[in-house]
Write a protein that holds these residues in place. Structure first.
Motif, mmCIF file in Angstrom:
data_model
loop_
_atom_site.group_PDB
_atom_site.id
_atom_site.type_symbol
_atom_site.label_atom_id
_atom_site.label_comp_id
_atom_site.label_asym_id
_atom_site.label_seq_id
_atom_site.Cartn_x
_atom_site.Cartn_y
_atom_site.Cartn_z
ATOM 1 N N LEU A 99 -25.257 -25.641 5.588
ATOM 2 C CA LEU A 99 -25.850 -26.840 6.168
ATOM 3 C C LEU A 99 -27.367 -26.816 6.047
ATOM 4 O O LEU A 99 -27.998 -27.826 5.707
ATOM 5 N N PHE A 100 -27.968 -25.671 6.337
ATOM 6 C CA PHE A 100 -29.416 -25.532 6.254
ATOM 7 C C PHE A 100 -29.899 -25.843 4.842
ATOM 8 O O PHE A 100 -30.856 -26.603 4.653
ATOM 9 N N GLU A 101 -29.224 -25.278 3.855
ATOM 10 C CA GLU A 101 -29.662 -25.491 2.477
ATOM 11 C C GLU A 101 -29.424 -26.926 2.021
ATOM 12 O O GLU A 101 -30.250 -27.512 1.323
ATOM 13 N N ALA A 102 -28.281 -27.509 2.418
ATOM 14 C CA ALA A 102 -27.977 -28.886 2.012
ATOM 15 C C ALA A 102 -28.988 -29.862 2.593
ATOM 16 O O ALA A 102 -29.223 -30.931 2.012
ATOM 17 N N TRP A 103 -29.585 -29.524 3.717
ATOM 18 C CA TRP A 103 -30.555 -30.409 4.345
ATOM 19 C C TRP A 103 -31.964 -30.138 3.858
ATOM 20 O O TRP A 103 -32.687 -31.046 3.473
ATOM 21 N N TRP A 104 -32.379 -28.848 3.854
ATOM 22 C CA TRP A 104 -33.765 -28.518 3.581
ATOM 23 C C TRP A 104 -34.115 -28.486 2.104
ATOM 24 O O TRP A 104 -35.239 -28.857 1.720
ATOM 25 N N SER A 105 -33.221 -28.042 1.243
ATOM 26 C CA SER A 105 -33.583 -27.930 -0.177
ATOM 27 C C SER A 105 -33.948 -29.271 -0.804
ATOM 28 O O SER A 105 -34.973 -29.374 -1.495
ATOM 29 N N PRO A 106 -33.145 -30.349 -0.602
ATOM 30 C CA PRO A 106 -33.579 -31.647 -1.142
ATOM 31 C C PRO A 106 -34.889 -32.128 -0.523
ATOM 32 O O PRO A 106 -35.667 -32.829 -1.175
ATOM 33 N N MET A 107 -35.141 -31.751 0.748
ATOM 34 C CA MET A 107 -36.380 -32.156 1.407
ATOM 35 C C MET A 107 -37.585 -31.507 0.755
ATOM 36 O O MET A 107 -38.579 -32.176 0.421
ATOM 37 N N THR A 108 -37.543 -30.196 0.539
ATOM 38 C CA THR A 108 -38.706 -29.495 0.014
ATOM 39 C C THR A 108 -38.857 -29.634 -1.501
ATOM 40 O O THR A 108 -39.937 -29.387 -2.034
ATOM 41 N N HIS A 109 -37.783 -30.032 -2.199
ATOM 42 C CA HIS A 109 -37.870 -30.188 -3.656
ATOM 43 C C HIS A 109 -38.024 -31.639 -4.101
ATOM 44 O O HIS A 109 -38.681 -31.910 -5.109
ATOM 45 N N LEU A 110 -37.417 -32.576 -3.348
ATOM 46 C CA LEU A 110 -37.445 -33.985 -3.753
ATOM 47 C C LEU A 110 -38.004 -34.913 -2.681
ATOM 48 O O LEU A 110 -38.195 -36.104 -2.943
ATOM 49 N N GLY A 111 -38.227 -34.397 -1.484
ATOM 50 C CA GLY A 111 -38.747 -35.259 -0.419
ATOM 51 C C GLY A 111 -37.711 -36.203 0.146
ATOM 52 O O GLY A 111 -38.059 -37.295 0.605
ATOM 53 N N ILE A 112 -36.422 -35.829 0.127
ATOM 54 C CA ILE A 112 -35.374 -36.679 0.683
ATOM 55 C C ILE A 112 -34.517 -35.865 1.649
ATOM 56 O O ILE A 112 -34.335 -34.670 1.468
#
Length: 464
Positions: A264-277
């Motif tokens: 869950l952490f990765e599914a939420w944070w990775s798109p945020m820090t890599h794509l801003g979504i």
């Protein structure tokens, strides 16, 4: 996407005056009743006045499908925007409300795919598999035998959005009379923009594809595939991902619960820090988990996360994401000047030492698990029912003394998603070194690199 058989000029559910007026009357009657109850409860006072007001408001909204109910739920998740009695009642509004029946389903399917719509599926279940505030989902089988989830939007939702947004301002006025410490003006604009996006299923399909491409090649985080030939602006067909909800794993072994939390952490944070979504709707029904084998033991394995529902994807300006990282590092280093700059980059105005102190109380609570370099639960063994209460009370009292603070609009879904994700971790009793997980997501981070990746991905997907 499939062509609309009626053509755009004959769309009976476009935003129209008659639809708005009808919705305005229905919603207005409910809110008027709540306002009368509010006045009576305030007049006669008593310690239970807030509780009675909250129940009256919940009763006014509970029978309404659509945007106003969803907006109320959003505001209930923003920490301390509402008195606790109101937040508790609004949080219980049922997103899984009773589904609309087969006559509606037939009309919607015929309107979107034409009168021969049934021939385009091998099978289509009459009973909805799930229902929420804006639409419902049915299981079906595609001509190529793939299992599908078919999402149908409720009637007249476009008109409902525009009517409800007008009346939402009255609802917020009611909240501000109770507690003027937070100015939610920008938040209303934000909720309106996101609700309009959520009604556009073509946009949702494009963002689903963005997430699918981001996690492509991974077996542990899975995203449905949209089926354009069976989709329109108000009908979205996608592959069905089998799995069980998060609460089914509350009693699973600790390592299973920890693995779920890490996914869950990765599914939420990775798109945020890599794509801003971010996936901005933390409702537990939007995640399921599959196992490596069949039966109870296989499910409890939880080898992969199914990430569902892409109607509420928030795209952030790279500058805002840069501020998220900047504040994390400023809090880690106790750098006051950088903390001020982070808040300023988000749009907080009239910053002074007192206001920064107040904002830091809440920031250190939200960022707390990320600042602590050790294995711990999110709440650090504080009972879930008490988690955040002390910090929220301190912030609320301080803001009351300093006057209303205008909350930047991006915080609606940032806070909503962060609090929802934290609640999932609390349900699981998960334990991690959250700082290590977050630092891993920041490897190679730069605001400029994020901006370039975001522009390229969104342009390629046709997302504005």
């Amino acid at each position: 996407m499939a062509d609309d058989p009626r053509g755009p000029s004959k769309d009976p559910e476009r935003n129209r005056l008659a639809g708005r007026m009808s919705r305005f009357a229905r919603v207005g009657a409910g809110l008027s009743g709540a306002a009368v109850s509010y006045g009576a409860n305030s007049l006669f006072g008593g310690d239970s006045a807030d509780a009675r007001n909250a129940k009256a408001l919940k009763a006014a909204l509970g029978g309404l499908k659509g945007p106003l109910m969803k907006a109320a739920q959003m505001f209930a998740t923003v920490p301390d925007l509402l008195p606790p009695e109101f937040a508790a009642e609004l949080a219980e509004l049922q997103t899984n409300a009773p589904a609309m029946g087969w006559p509606f389903v037939r009309r919607r399917m015929a309107a979107e795919l034409g009168p021969d719509w049934a021939s385009r599926f091998q099978s289509f279940e009459h009973e909805a598999a799930a229902a929420a505030s804006l639409g419902q989902v049915h299981r079906a089988i595609a001509p190529d035998s793939r299992a599908l989830a078919v999402k149908l939007q409720y009637p007249d939702m476009q008109s409902a959005v525009e009517s409800d947004l007008g009346q939402l301002r009255a609802l917020i006025g009611l909240f501000k009379r109770m507690d003027g410490s937070i100015d939610p003006t920008e938040m209303i604009v934000e909720v309106g923009d996101r609700l309009r996006e959520e009604l556009d299923y073509e946009r949702e399909a494009r963002l689903m594809a963005v997430y699918g491409a981001f996690f492509t090649g991974r077996d542990d985080i899975r995203v449905p595939e949209p089926v354009p030939a069976l989709s329109t602006r108000r009908l979205l067909s996608m592959t069905w991902l089998e799995g069980r909800g998060l609460l089914a794993f509350k009693d699973a072994p600790q390592d299973t619960r920890d693995r779920i939390a890490a996914l869950l952490f990765e599914a939420w944070w990775s798109p945020m820090t890599h794509l801003g979504i971010i996936h901005g709707d933390p409702h537990l029904g939007n995640y399921t988990f599959g196992g490596t084998g069949g039966g109870p033991d296989g499910w409890r394995d939880a080898s992969h996360l199914n990430l569902l529902d892409f109607g509420c994807i928030r795209i952030f300006p790279p500058k805002f994401v840069g501020g998220v990282v900047r504040l994390y590092r400023a809090l880690s280093n106790d750098d006051r000047a950088e903390q001020v700059e982070a808040y300023r980059s988000w749009g907080f105005a009239n910053l002074n030492d007192d206001l920064v102190d107040v904002l830091n109380v809440w920031a250190r609570f939200i960022y707390g698990p990320l600042l602590d370099d050790r294995v711990r639960s999110v709440a650090d063994d504080v009972p879930p029912g008490e988690y955040g209460r002390r910090e929220a009370f301190k912030v609320r009292q301080a803001l009351k003394a300093k006057g209303p603070v205008l909350i930047p609009r991006e915080f609606v879904f940032m806070d909503r998603a962060a609090i929802g994700l934290g609640a999932a971790f609390l349900h699981l009793g998960a334990r991690h070194n959250w700082k290590a997980l977050f630092e891993r997501s920041l490897e190679g981070f730069s605001e400029e690199g994020l901006a370039q990746r975001q522009a390229a991905v969104l342009s390629g997907a046709g997302v504005a």
